[in-house]
Each structure stands twice: as structure tokens, then as C-alpha cells.
Scaffold this motif. Sequence first.
Motif, mmCIF file in Angstrom:
data_model
loop_
_atom_site.group_PDB
_atom_site.id
_atom_site.type_symbol
_atom_site.label_atom_id
_atom_site.label_comp_id
_atom_site.label_asym_id
_atom_site.label_seq_id
_atom_site.Cartn_x
_atom_site.Cartn_y
_atom_site.Cartn_z
ATOM 1 N N ARG A 87 -1.490 2.949 11.576
ATOM 2 C CA ARG A 87 -1.773 2.379 10.501
ATOM 3 C C ARG A 87 -1.289 3.604 9.302
ATOM 4 O O ARG A 87 -1.051 2.965 8.208
ATOM 5 N N LYS A 88 -1.238 4.718 9.517
ATOM 6 C CA LYS A 88 -0.690 5.577 8.630
ATOM 7 C C LYS A 88 0.783 5.428 8.390
ATOM 8 O O LYS A 88 1.288 5.144 7.023
ATOM 9 N N ARG A 91 0.955 2.065 6.276
ATOM 10 C CA ARG A 91 0.704 2.328 4.820
ATOM 11 C C ARG A 91 1.838 3.054 4.061
ATOM 12 O O ARG A 91 2.198 2.619 2.870
ATOM 13 N N LYS A 94 4.369 0.262 3.301
ATOM 14 C CA LYS A 94 3.936 -0.772 2.479
ATOM 15 C C LYS A 94 3.840 -0.051 0.659
ATOM 16 O O LYS A 94 4.516 -0.775 -0.004
#
Length: 232
Positions: A87-88, A91, A94
Motif C-alpha cells: 500500500r505504501k 500511494r 499515485k
Amino acid sequence: MKSVIAARLRLATSKTAAACFMHTSAVQQVGRKKVPFKRLANVNRKEHATLYDEEEQENDIEDLEDWEFDDHHYYGHLLMESVRDVRKYVRQMKFEFPTLAEHAKPFRAPPAPNILQFESSSTMGEKFQAEDRKVVLRVKVAKLGLTGTELHKFILLAGVRYNPRKDELKMSESREISSLLNKKRLGDTLAALIAEAKNDADSFIDVPLDFRHVGYKPKAYFPKEWMPGAKK
């Protein structure tokens, strides 16, 4: 990848028989007899606190009485940590990567006076790796401005680090604790070699150059008249 992680998370959090088997820390079964780990853990901690006069741990022991052993096991925490890492980076892809275009600069070839080429590596996500300290220096000997006896002496001092096919000197350094210090050490070594090559005390002109380290192998000559069909 996401489907596999999601399936494992659902398995770890579900109340099925497989989840109960994974959470063996709740009630460990030895044969058919259930071992009350919660009660034994509290007793052992109280005996340890009494033995070593650790009064500060009594409050922690009272807090453990409310713990129902419903936490994830060791591999469950590793799985959750891997999900956080994914997830890091998602992010960053994005939100941060689009902003890098604002700092992009067109490539410009180095000017003619910059003849030294330094090579180094960097490990993403980790620091103080042994391979990150290593720095490699490459330079064309013809661009050093050495002529005659100076060039002969410089090649003798360089030894196997000189490649006559490319007319290139290659040196590496990894003894210092950082790549910047190794880069400076390489620069000082090259400056010392050039200064010694220009020293007129002894030119070593009588010592021949040896390029056997290059691994040159002469090709065998095959006479064309021996080929089949050749005219006699």
C-alpha cells in the motif's frame, strides 16, 4: 497478488475451522488434552516478578487478564506488514510519481574537461550495504595528456588495471565507509599516479610493457589452398 493477499486475510479473520487451526495460540491442543496457556502464563509472570522484585510488571499482569488470545500469530503479522508495504508503494505511485515530471531535466553530455567516469550502486529500501560503498573509476588514458616516457611509466604503474584494447584505466575502491570517501580516494590515487609518471627521477624506459593480463590469443592461420575445391 492482491487476490492472494485478500484470500489469506479472509482466512485469518474468519471463524472457520481453518482459522481456529491457524490461531493455535488461543488453546494449544496436545493430543486430546487442552493446555490452559492463559492461566499458566499469568502464574509464570507473577513468579518471575516476585523472584526479581519487578513491581512495575504487576500492572502489566493485570492487563493480561483481559487478553483473550485473539491476536494474529507471527505469520499473520508478517502478512499484514507485507500488505502495508504494498500500500505504501501504491500511494507513492499515485501521488508522488506524477510530481516528478516537474523536476525532470533534459540529458546533457558532460563537457570535454570532465574525463573521469564514476560508477556506484544504491540499494533501494536498505542502507549501509557493503556493495553500496564500492565505486569504480574509468578514464581514457589518451585524455590525461601524458606523452613519451610519462605514458610508458604510467602504464607500468597501472599494471593490470590498464586495458590496451580500450585504452582505458579502471580502478575500484570499497575500503572507506561511504561511496563519497571512496570516490575521493580514487581521485587521490589517480592524481598520485599522474604525479609519479611525470617524475623525471627514473623513467623506467628499459622495462617492457606486459599485456598478458588482457588474454590475447592469436588466431591460427589456415591456408586457403588447403580448402576443398581449391585450384591446385
